[in-house]
Enzyme design. Structure first.
Site, PDB file in Angstrom:
ATOM      1  CB  CYS A   1      -1.445   7.390   1.577  1.00  0.00           C
ATOM      2  SG  CYS A   1      -2.823   6.505   2.330  1.00  0.00           S
TER       3      CYS A   1
ATOM      4  CD  GLU B   1      -3.059  -0.884   0.382  1.00  0.00           C
ATOM      5  OE1 GLU B   1      -3.126   0.162  -0.283  1.00  0.00           O
ATOM      6  OE2 GLU B   1      -3.888  -1.800   0.286  1.00  0.00           O
TER       7      GLU B   1
HETATM    8  P1  NAD Z   1       8.862   4.558   4.247  1.00  0.00           P
HETATM    9  O1  NAD Z   1       8.707   3.719   3.025  1.00  0.00           O
HETATM   10  O2  NAD Z   1      10.075   5.388   4.377  1.00  0.00           O
HETATM   11  O3  NAD Z   1       8.811   3.644   5.566  1.00  0.00           O
HETATM   12  C1  NAD Z   1       7.730   2.774   5.829  1.00  0.00           C
HETATM   13  C2  NAD Z   1       8.230   1.646   6.709  1.00  0.00           C
HETATM   14  O4  NAD Z   1       9.161   0.876   5.974  1.00  0.00           O
HETATM   15  C3  NAD Z   1       8.938   2.106   7.984  1.00  0.00           C
HETATM   16  O5  NAD Z   1       8.556   1.272   9.054  1.00  0.00           O
HETATM   17  C4  NAD Z   1      10.401   1.885   7.642  1.00  0.00           C
HETATM   18  O6  NAD Z   1      11.219   1.634   8.762  1.00  0.00           O
HETATM   19  C5  NAD Z   1      10.313   0.646   6.768  1.00  0.00           C
HETATM   20  N1  NAD Z   1      11.465   0.442   5.885  1.00  0.00           N
HETATM   21  C6  NAD Z   1      12.248   1.385   5.312  1.00  0.00           C
HETATM   22  N2  NAD Z   1      13.230   0.794   4.584  1.00  0.00           N
HETATM   23  C7  NAD Z   1      13.063  -0.544   4.700  1.00  0.00           C
HETATM   24  C8  NAD Z   1      13.740  -1.680   4.186  1.00  0.00           C
HETATM   25  N3  NAD Z   1      14.818  -1.566   3.420  1.00  0.00           N
HETATM   26  N4  NAD Z   1      13.273  -2.915   4.495  1.00  0.00           N
HETATM   27  C9  NAD Z   1      12.175  -3.071   5.276  1.00  0.00           C
HETATM   28  N5  NAD Z   1      11.503  -2.022   5.816  1.00  0.00           N
HETATM   29  C10 NAD Z   1      11.930  -0.774   5.525  1.00  0.00           C
HETATM   30  O7  NAD Z   1       7.535   5.435   4.336  1.00  0.00           O
HETATM   31  P2  NAD Z   1       7.215   6.585   5.393  1.00  0.00           P
HETATM   32  O8  NAD Z   1       7.980   7.805   5.035  1.00  0.00           O
HETATM   33  O9  NAD Z   1       7.320   6.030   6.765  1.00  0.00           O
HETATM   34  O10 NAD Z   1       5.657   6.812   5.100  1.00  0.00           O
HETATM   35  C11 NAD Z   1       5.180   7.674   4.133  1.00  0.00           C
HETATM   36  C12 NAD Z   1       4.748   6.917   2.895  1.00  0.00           C
HETATM   37  O11 NAD Z   1       3.757   5.947   3.229  1.00  0.00           O
HETATM   38  C13 NAD Z   1       4.103   7.833   1.874  1.00  0.00           C
HETATM   39  O12 NAD Z   1       4.558   7.526   0.580  1.00  0.00           O
HETATM   40  C14 NAD Z   1       2.624   7.512   2.008  1.00  0.00           C
HETATM   41  O13 NAD Z   1       1.865   7.792   0.881  1.00  0.00           O
HETATM   42  C15 NAD Z   1       2.668   6.058   2.301  1.00  0.00           C
HETATM   43  N6  NAD Z   1       1.396   5.608   2.921  1.00  0.00           N
HETATM   44  C16 NAD Z   1       0.553   4.829   2.179  1.00  0.00           C
HETATM   45  C17 NAD Z   1      -0.668   4.420   2.713  1.00  0.00           C
HETATM   46  C18 NAD Z   1      -1.612   3.536   1.921  1.00  0.00           C
HETATM   47  O14 NAD Z   1      -2.463   2.906   2.528  1.00  0.00           O
HETATM   48  N7  NAD Z   1      -1.510   3.472   0.611  1.00  0.00           N
HETATM   49  C19 NAD Z   1      -1.027   4.818   4.005  1.00  0.00           C
HETATM   50  C20 NAD Z   1      -0.155   5.630   4.718  1.00  0.00           C
HETATM   51  C21 NAD Z   1       1.066   6.017   4.163  1.00  0.00           C
END
Ligand code: NAD
Length: 497
Positions: free
Chosen positions: A295, A262
């Site tokens: 999002c 997502e």
């Molecule tokens: P991010 O991708 O930086 O991090 C999300 C999670 O992934 C965190 O827990 C992070 O620690 C983990 N992560 C990062 N690198 C990783 C790796 N190499 N391996 C495994 N896990 C890893 O995102 P963010 O900045 O925390 O959140 C914002 C983003 O989330 C925006 O793009 C937003 O649109 C999206 N989002 C989407 C939805 C949806 O339902 N579509 C809902 C909320 C947020």
């Protein structure tokens, strides 16, 4: 990074553990990381950092707990998960205080929206699993055989969530994963890990067996990466950004582990010439909710040229009246941005857009309330192929473009890499016809944010892979099996087809 000294954090009088939760007990780490409040940058405390040994222990615990948990009847799991829901509700004040201080989410929204929904995320799917049981018994009858279609729990599930809505998004995945009979490791977001830690207390008090739910805190690069690289996991359910999703999908490919992704959005907010201008403007102002860190926000306002001035006038009136400030105050409508790095990112987007010719209709700069606050911003005179129209800002920044014909509108709405959500204001039949042509996972007509746990949620294009909600969640967290029982004695033959 340093060794964690005090295992508990106290926030607004509420105590939460800073340790991992593995196999039913709290586990310390030789390394930790600090958690800051976006409200005023004060340090809330240190929490344990998940190292490869913690990831290994959590996956082993989940693997050991799987046979007994998956063998329970859905009814038995339902009873435990309802207790889990009750224990979440019993900690409502603590969940509100933690996420408000930790992630900057409005306290009022936590109280009235997020915490009740977190409970429902667990209990709804626990109830829904009873119909899953029925489906598992749903036979396909043919002349030759009875096909017994079963939904088996997949195994050990990894759940990784972002900082903008940690409690809501974690429970939204956790509910169906547990209800289907899987065991779980949650990796909370490093910028806002505290409500996930409190979930472990609720799970333990509810009597969730040891190892069924494990929480390993840490960064994506260290903890998340170690989790998704492990060959023992059966599913990865991820919500976050596109670059991280690509990385995770690559790691999952090594062991062919199915992923639910997502991701981000750049959704259109459409205002047709026949729209109710005031209603459209009031809803458009809602796109600044959670400081735009949502999002599914409709961040690209696509407005019919004939009503642009009326719409901007009406929206300005709503935006001028927004109360920006401390998310713990009841009157606040727009709170802080999660992290100084994110504030810089938002500022950079606006500066580059202005340098490329954008006009600032309002906002455009940091807000005087504090270092992590940004003015609700609307930019116009933006080109369709510009960075500000094509990229997800994830801050309180919207763009406004005009169109003359429905064909132009559809081209503009679909000409981005994302396809998560959308909003369309206009006469219902007209708006619905437009909605059918927008390439997106969901779209609201003359409304915004109406959700139901039974309905599919997810995005097209770069906004993700898969759908969550109702049966879609169970399809992801289960392996479907066909048990074939012949109706006549089977005679082995090489010519048999
Ligand atoms: P991010 O991708 O930086 O991090 C999300 C999670 O992934 C965190 O827990 C992070 O620690 C983990 N992560 C990062 N690198 C990783 C790796 N190499 N391996 C495994 N896990 C890893 O995102 P963010 O900045 O925390 O959140 C914002 C983003 O989330 C925006 O793009 C937003 O649109 C999206 N989002 C989407 C939805 C949806 O339902 N579509 C809902 C909320 C947020």
């Amino acid at each position: 990074m340093h060794t964690i000294h005090d295992s508990n954090l106290t926030i607004a009088g509420h105590v939460v553990s800073g340790l991992h939760y593995i196999n039913g007990t709290r586990v310390a780490s030789s390394e930790s990381f600090e958690v800051f409040s976006p409200i005023d940058q004060r340090v809330l405390g240190s929490v344990a950092l998940g190292l490869p040994e913690h990831v290994d222990a959590a996956i082993s615990a989940a693997k050991n707990a799987f046979p007994a948990w998956s063998a329970l009847s859905p009814k038995a799991r339902q009873a435990i998960l309802h207790r889990f829901g009750d224990e979440i509700a019993a900690r409502a004040d603590a969940f509100c205080a933690l996420e408000s201080n930790d992630a900057g989410v409005l306290l009022s929204r936590m109280k009235h929206g997020v915490v009740p929904r977190a409970k429902l995320n667990i209990t709804y799917f626990a109830d829904h699993a009873l119909t899953l049981h029925d489906r598992a018994r749903r036979n396909i009858e043919t002349e030759q055989a009875t096909h017994i279609v079963k939904h088996d729990a997949a195994g050990v599930v990894v759940i990784i969530t972002p900082w903008n809505a940690p409690l809501m998004l974690t429970t939204w995945k956790l509910g169906p994963a547990l209800a289907a009979g899987n065991t779980v490791i949650v990796k909370p977001p490093e910028w806002a890990p505290l409500t996930c830690s409190l979930l472990a207390d609720a799970a333990q008090a509810a009597g969730l067996p040891a190892g069924v739910l494990n929480i390993v805190q840490g960064t994506g690069a260290v903890t998340g990466a170690a989790l998704v690289a492990d060959a023992r996991i059966a599913r990865i359910s991820f919500t976050g950004s596109v670059p991280t999703a690509k990385w995770i999908a690559g790691a999952a490919a090594a062991h062919l582990v199915p992923c639910s992704l997502e991701l981000g959005g750049k959704s259109p907010f459409i205002v047709l010439a026949d729209a109710d201008m005031d209603a459209a403007a009031a809803t458009a102002a809602l796109m600044y909710r959670n400081a735009g860190q949502v999002c599914l926000a409709g961040t690209r306002l696509l407005v019919h040229r004939s009503v642009k001035d009326a719409f901007v006038r009406a929206m300005r009136a709503y935006v001028q009246n927004l109360t920006i400030g401390d998310p713990r105050e009841d009157a606040t409508e727009v709170g802080p941005i999660i992290h100084p790095r994110q504030v810089e990112r938002v500022k950079g987007f606006v500066e580059r857009a202005v340098a490329a010719g954008a006009t600032v209709l309002w906002g455009g700069k940091p807000h005087s309330f504090g270092a992590q606050y940004f003015e609700p911003t609307l930019l116009t005179d933006v080109a369709q192929n510009s960075e500000i129209v094509q990229s997800e800002v994830f801050g309180p920044v919207l763009t406004l473009q005009t169109f003359d014909t429905d064909e132009q509108l559809i081209d503009m709405a679909n000409d981005v890499d994302y396809g998560l959500g959308g909003v369309c204001y206009g006469e219902v039949a007209h708006a619905t016809a437009i909605a059918e042509r927008v390439n997106t996972g969901f779209i609201w007509i003359n409304s915004f944010g109406i959700r139901d746990l039974a309905a599919p949620f997810g995005g097209c294009k770069r906004s993700g892979i898969g759908r969550e909600g109702g049966d879609w969640s169970f399809e992801f967290f289960c392996d479907v099996k066909d048990v074939i029982v012949p109706k006549k004695p089977f005679k082995a033959s090489f010519s048999h087809r």
